[in-house]
Design a protein around this motif. Structure first.
Motif, short mmCIF file in Angstrom:
data_model
loop_
_atom_site.label_atom_id
_atom_site.label_comp_id
_atom_site.label_asym_id
_atom_site.label_seq_id
_atom_site.Cartn_x
_atom_site.Cartn_y
_atom_site.Cartn_z
N SER A 120 -136.51 17.71 19.42
CA SER A 120 -135.86 18.71 20.27
C SER A 120 -136.81 19.82 20.69
O SER A 120 -136.73 20.34 21.81
CB SER A 120 -134.65 19.30 19.55
N ASP A 123 -138.78 18.55 23.51
CA ASP A 123 -137.93 18.43 24.70
C ASP A 123 -137.79 19.77 25.42
O ASP A 123 -137.79 19.83 26.65
CB ASP A 123 -136.55 17.90 24.30
N GLU A 124 -137.66 20.84 24.65
CA GLU A 124 -137.57 22.16 25.25
C GLU A 124 -138.87 22.52 25.97
O GLU A 124 -138.86 23.09 27.07
CB GLU A 124 -137.25 23.20 24.18
N GLN A 125 -140.00 22.18 25.35
CA GLN A 125 -141.28 22.44 26.00
C GLN A 125 -141.44 21.61 27.27
O GLN A 125 -141.97 22.08 28.28
CB GLN A 125 -142.43 22.15 25.04
N ARG A 128 -139.49 23.16 30.12
CA ARG A 128 -140.14 24.33 30.69
C ARG A 128 -141.37 23.94 31.51
O ARG A 128 -141.64 24.51 32.57
CB ARG A 128 -140.54 25.31 29.57
N THR A 133 -134.53 21.04 33.63
CA THR A 133 -133.82 21.10 32.34
C THR A 133 -133.49 19.72 31.78
O THR A 133 -133.22 19.59 30.59
CB THR A 133 -132.51 21.89 32.51
#
Length: 212
Positions: A120, A123-125, A128, A133
């Motif tokens: 996760s 995934d956030e990186q 961005r 998203t």
């Protein structure tokens, strides 16, 4: 014919618990301190790697243990504090703190093993970096550092189990306190009535300046 039976010496029997207490104390201190240091060190290392497609190319991504989860580091610090607190309490309090120490170790192991397959953070990186998203990390791989953190948790857990088993044999900090746990009162001489500054100091301390 006379038979001689070898009976254990009373001093030898009494010394066994003391030796067990010293050995378990040394082992618990070593395991607790080493385990906390290993867990903290491991959370600062790289746990996961991957890529994300940006403008037709592969952009590399990495995540440290602290990016994946902050639980192992937090529990390692709490466990280290609990290891020190074991010597400040007695009886039921010592058992409770030893149990907390063991829980910190088991929690560190569980959190580290969970983070060993968690993507996760990357995934956030990826979201961005790609500006999307819905973007996710590609070619996700994990390093061995989460398992190193788990090994540190095992050492903390072992320290907690030793404290639960042998903690009653360990010494406690009791230098400044009586058996009741209250601080020893300080004996102070009566203030000199001819010196006003001593009278004011005695009043500030909540004492009777007359010494009555």
């Amino acid at each position: 014919m006379e038979y001689v039976t070898a009976a254990p010496h009373p001093r030898t029997e009494a010394a066994r618990p003391a030796r067990a207490g010293r050995r378990s104390l040394a082992l618990a201190l070593l395991c607790g301190a080493l385990g906390a240091a290993v867990a903290l060190l491991a959370t600062r290392q790289e746990w996961a790697q991957g890529t994300v497609s940006v403008a037709g190319g592969a952009f590399p991504l990495t995540a440290k243990g602290s990016d994946v989860t902050g639980v192992p580091a937090a529990l390692a610090i709490v466990g280290l504090a609990a290891l020190v607190a074991v010597f400040a309490v007695r009886r039921a309090g010592r058992t409770a703190v030893a149990g907390l120490l063991a829980l910190c170790g088991s929690g560190t192991v569980a959190a580290a093993l969970t983070g060993a397959c968690d993507g996760s953070a990357l995934d956030e990186q990826a979201a961005r970096a790609a500006g999307d998203t819905s973007a996710t990390v590609d070619a996700l791989t994990h390093t061995a550092w989460p398992y190193v953190a788990a090994a540190g948790g095992v050492l903390i857990l072992l320290a907690g189990l030793l404290a639960l088993r042998y903690g009653r044999l360990w010494p406690s900090m009791s230098g400044r306190y009586e058996r009741s746990g209250a601080p020893r009162p300080r004996r102070t001489a009566a203030a000199d009535p001819d010196r006003p500054e001593e009278i004011w100091k005695a009043l500030d301390r909540g004492e009777d300046p007359t010494g009555a």
